[in-house]
Design a protein around this motif. Structure first.
Motif, short mmCIF file in Angstrom:
data_model
loop_
_atom_site.label_atom_id
_atom_site.label_comp_id
_atom_site.label_asym_id
_atom_site.label_seq_id
_atom_site.Cartn_x
_atom_site.Cartn_y
_atom_site.Cartn_z
N ALA A 131 0.84 -1.20 0.00
CA ALA A 131 0.00 0.00 0.00
C ALA A 131 0.87 1.25 0.00
CB ALA A 131 -0.91 0.00 1.23
N GLY A 132 0.46 2.25 -0.80
CA GLY A 132 1.23 3.47 -0.94
C GLY A 132 2.20 3.44 -2.10
N GLY A 133 2.34 2.30 -2.76
CA GLY A 133 3.26 2.18 -3.88
C GLY A 133 2.69 2.78 -5.15
N GLU A 134 3.55 2.92 -6.17
CA GLU A 134 3.17 3.52 -7.44
C GLU A 134 3.20 2.46 -8.54
OE1 GLU A 134 2.19 6.63 -7.94
OE2 GLU A 134 2.47 7.18 -5.84
N ILE A 135 2.21 2.52 -9.44
CA ILE A 135 2.13 1.60 -10.57
C ILE A 135 1.87 2.42 -11.83
CG2 ILE A 135 0.86 -0.31 -11.62
CD1 ILE A 135 0.18 -1.24 -8.77
N ARG A 136 2.70 2.22 -12.86
CA ARG A 136 2.56 2.95 -14.11
C ARG A 136 2.30 1.97 -15.26
NH1 ARG A 136 7.16 4.99 -14.34
NH2 ARG A 136 8.12 3.83 -16.05
N ILE A 137 1.20 2.20 -15.96
CA ILE A 137 0.82 1.40 -17.13
C ILE A 137 1.04 2.25 -18.37
CG2 ILE A 137 -1.02 0.06 -18.21
CD1 ILE A 137 -2.39 0.04 -15.42
N GLU A 138 1.81 1.72 -19.35
CA GLU A 138 2.21 2.55 -20.48
C GLU A 138 2.15 1.76 -21.78
OE1 GLU A 138 5.99 5.46 -21.75
OE2 GLU A 138 6.06 4.21 -19.95
N TRP A 139 1.71 2.44 -22.86
CA TRP A 139 1.72 1.88 -24.21
C TRP A 139 2.35 2.91 -25.15
CZ3 TRP A 139 1.78 -1.90 -27.49
CH2 TRP A 139 1.48 -1.68 -28.84
N GLY A 140 3.33 2.43 -25.95
CA GLY A 140 3.99 3.33 -26.90
C GLY A 140 4.81 2.52 -27.88
N THR A 141 5.69 3.20 -28.59
CA THR A 141 6.57 2.55 -29.55
C THR A 141 8.00 2.99 -29.30
OG1 THR A 141 6.28 4.34 -31.16
CG2 THR A 141 4.78 2.45 -31.33
N ARG A 142 8.91 2.18 -29.77
CA ARG A 142 10.33 2.51 -29.68
C ARG A 142 11.06 1.81 -30.81
NH1 ARG A 142 13.88 -1.26 -28.10
NH2 ARG A 142 13.13 -3.16 -27.09
N GLU A 143 12.24 2.33 -31.14
CA GLU A 143 13.08 1.67 -32.12
C GLU A 143 13.72 0.43 -31.50
OE1 GLU A 143 15.86 4.42 -33.63
OE2 GLU A 143 14.38 5.76 -34.52
N ARG A 144 14.05 -0.52 -32.35
CA ARG A 144 14.58 -1.77 -31.84
C ARG A 144 15.88 -1.57 -31.06
NH1 ARG A 144 13.40 -6.96 -32.93
NH2 ARG A 144 12.00 -6.33 -34.61
N GLY A 145 16.63 -0.53 -31.43
CA GLY A 145 17.89 -0.28 -30.72
C GLY A 145 17.71 0.16 -29.29
N GLY A 146 16.50 0.63 -28.92
CA GLY A 146 16.27 1.00 -27.54
C GLY A 146 15.75 2.41 -27.37
N THR A 147 15.89 3.29 -28.38
CA THR A 147 15.41 4.66 -28.24
C THR A 147 13.99 4.76 -28.72
OG1 THR A 147 16.27 5.21 -30.43
CG2 THR A 147 17.73 5.57 -28.58
N ARG A 148 13.26 5.76 -28.26
CA ARG A 148 11.88 5.94 -28.68
C ARG A 148 11.84 6.40 -30.12
NH1 ARG A 148 7.90 5.59 -25.57
NH2 ARG A 148 9.18 5.88 -23.73
N GLU A 149 10.82 5.99 -30.82
CA GLU A 149 10.74 6.24 -32.25
C GLU A 149 10.69 7.72 -32.57
OE1 GLU A 149 7.94 4.80 -35.94
OE2 GLU A 149 7.21 4.69 -33.89
N ARG A 150 11.46 8.12 -33.58
CA ARG A 150 11.50 9.54 -33.95
C ARG A 150 11.28 9.75 -35.44
NH1 ARG A 150 16.80 11.68 -30.54
NH2 ARG A 150 15.99 11.19 -28.46
N GLY A 151 10.99 8.76 -36.17
CA GLY A 151 10.85 8.97 -37.61
C GLY A 151 10.13 7.83 -38.26
N GLY A 152 10.43 7.62 -39.53
CA GLY A 152 9.70 6.65 -40.31
C GLY A 152 10.38 5.30 -40.38
N THR A 153 11.20 4.93 -39.39
CA THR A 153 11.88 3.64 -39.45
C THR A 153 10.88 2.50 -39.34
OG1 THR A 153 13.49 2.24 -38.39
CG2 THR A 153 12.30 3.71 -36.96
N ARG A 154 11.15 1.46 -40.10
CA ARG A 154 10.28 0.28 -40.03
C ARG A 154 10.65 -0.64 -38.89
NH1 ARG A 154 10.02 -1.53 -46.43
NH2 ARG A 154 9.07 0.38 -47.23
#
Length: 448
Positions: free
Chosen positions: A341-364
């Motif tokens: 009790a009192g803890g934090e829970i974050r639920i997230e949906w998104g995309t990222r590049e396979r290398g590990g960074t979040r997507e910034r362009g038109g990469t497949r």
């Protein structure tokens, strides 16, 4: 033999006639002495010529060359021609036999089962490539070696002495103890044996998993059934309990019954997922309402004891909505159960590049990522590889207290496999955990 006689007669006549005729003529003219002298000289010449031709023939037979046959006319030329044809056909036949033998060896090396031929003294005469992996036998190193000296396993020598046609000999490899092989000895001819080794590791693992699964199901059902059965005995004596006790016992039995129903439902779900290779139907799942539904369910399960956060900054996801909801809901409910009790829970949906960074362009080469991060108790590193096993629990007592069946992550794993996705787990004791499901780019809508 009949074909050889005329050829020999031709050779003889071709050498004799040129000598006999002059000898007879000189004998008639100058007397018998001259005739015999000419005949003797002629025979000497014939012998020398035949010796020379035999020497040439012997040299050619030592290294026969069909394209370079010795040059000889008459009957000897016919003999050379016949020998050349015979040598040519024999060489072709030898090449064909060697090619067939090589094909057979390659085929036997391609067989996944180990094959070893033993003589009457159990000496190794031949083996294929798989026998090297199963029994550590390598040719030509082990050719002629006694197999009991190569496979030093208790009971193996006794089995070879009196092989059982029904039950094979079970061998655990010395090179890799995690592998299990079943060995059968089959009579080959009058004095030989053929050893066949079959890798049964997977079958043993499946059998062990089945036994463990049955034992776990029996154990999980026995506890609630014992509780319900015990309370029912009290209900038979109506005068011994007050109304409050009856209500209390009924509430406990209801909770245990719900737990059994939940366990059965999860077992049926897991069985259905394993029986089907792919979802029955797929669609473009809008992730905003799905995450809103997950948040509502999380709030109901948490009852205000946790801080909940939902982030949706990704596109729709192609898949089976019911299965995706089941997988994501299991991850969220686990985070709530194991976060104080009192803890934090974050639920997230998104995309990222396979290398590990979040997507910034038109990469497949992008991935769809659903993640659940909690600030709970965390999980030790040695438990992470086994979390998706059926009924595997880090803390069995705590899992039962929170209402878990031990099948949630196994269901998540199978649903993600059916959607070609991967489950990644990061956790540290005392620092919380992150469960991340990564979906391939082709399950996301194309970028504009």
């Amino acid at each position: 033999m009949s074909a050889a006689v005329p050829g020999f007669a031709k050779i003889l006549l071709s050498g004799v006639l040129p000598i006999v005729a002059p000898a007879l003529l000189l004998g008639l003219i100058h007397g018998a002495a001259w005739g015999w002298a000419v005949a003797a000289l002629g025979w000497l010449l014939i012998v020398l010529m035949q010796i020379r031709r035999l020497t040439v023939l012997a040299a050619w037979l030592d290294a026969p060359d069909h394209a370079r046959v010795p040059d000889a006319g008459g009957a000897w030329g016919e003999v050379y021609a016949r020998l050349s044809r015979r040598v040519y056909h024999d060489a072709r036949r030898v090449e064909e036999v060697e090619a067939e033998l090589q094909s057979f060896r390659e085929a036997m090396d391609a067989v996944p089962d180990g094959l070893v031929i033993l003589d009457a003294s159990h000496q190794i005469q031949w083996s294929n490539r798989a026998a090297g992996e199963h029994l550590n036998i390598q040719l030509p190193r082990d050719g002629g070696a006694i197999i009991e000296q190569r496979v030093r396993t208790p009971g193996f020598a006794d089995y070879l002495g009196s092989p059982d046609g029904q039950a094979p000999f079970i061998l655990r490899s010395q090179a890799a103890r995690s592998r299990v092989y079943a060995i059968r000895a089959i009579p080959l001819g009058k004095h030989k044996q053929l050893l066949v080794s079959l890798d049964v590791t997977d079958a043993h693992r499946v059998e062990a998993m089945r036994s463990t699964f049955v034992a776990n199901v029996s154990h999980e059902l026995r506890t609630p059934l014992t509780v319900v059965s015990g309370f029912l005995e009290h209900f038979t004596d109506g005068d011994a309990m007050s109304a409050e006790q009856r209500l209390y016992f009924a509430r406990i039995m209801s909770d245990q019954t719900k737990r059994m129903l939940s366990l059965v439902d999860d077992l049926l779900t897991l069985s259905r997922l394993e029986a089907e290779d792919a979802p029955a139907s797929e669609e473009e799942v809008d992730m905003d309402p799905l995450l809103a539904q997950l948040l509502s369910e999380a709030q109901s399960l948490s009852e205000g004891r946790h801080g909940l956060q939902v982030l949706c900054h990704g596109p729709a996801l192609r898949g089976n909505r019911k299965e995706l909801h089941s997988a994501f809901s299991n991850l969220v409910s686990n985070a709530i159960r194991y976060t104080p009790a009192g803890g934090e829970i974050r639920i997230e949906w998104g995309t990222r590049e396979r290398g590990g960074t979040r997507e910034r362009g038109g990469t497949r080469d992008r991935l769809g990522v659903f993640s659940v991060h909690d600030s709970g108790v965390g999980i030790a590193a040695e438990h992470l590889p086994r979390l998706t096993e059926r009924f595997y629990r880090v803390d069995r007592g705590r899992s039962r207290d929170t209402g878990g069946t031990g099948l949630g992550l196994a269901i998540v794993k199978h649903i993600l496999l059916r959607h070609q996705a991967a489950l990644l787990i990061e956790s540290r004791v005392g620092e919380g955990s992150t469960f991340r499901a990564e979906f391939p780019a082709w399950r996301l809508p194309p970028l504009a």
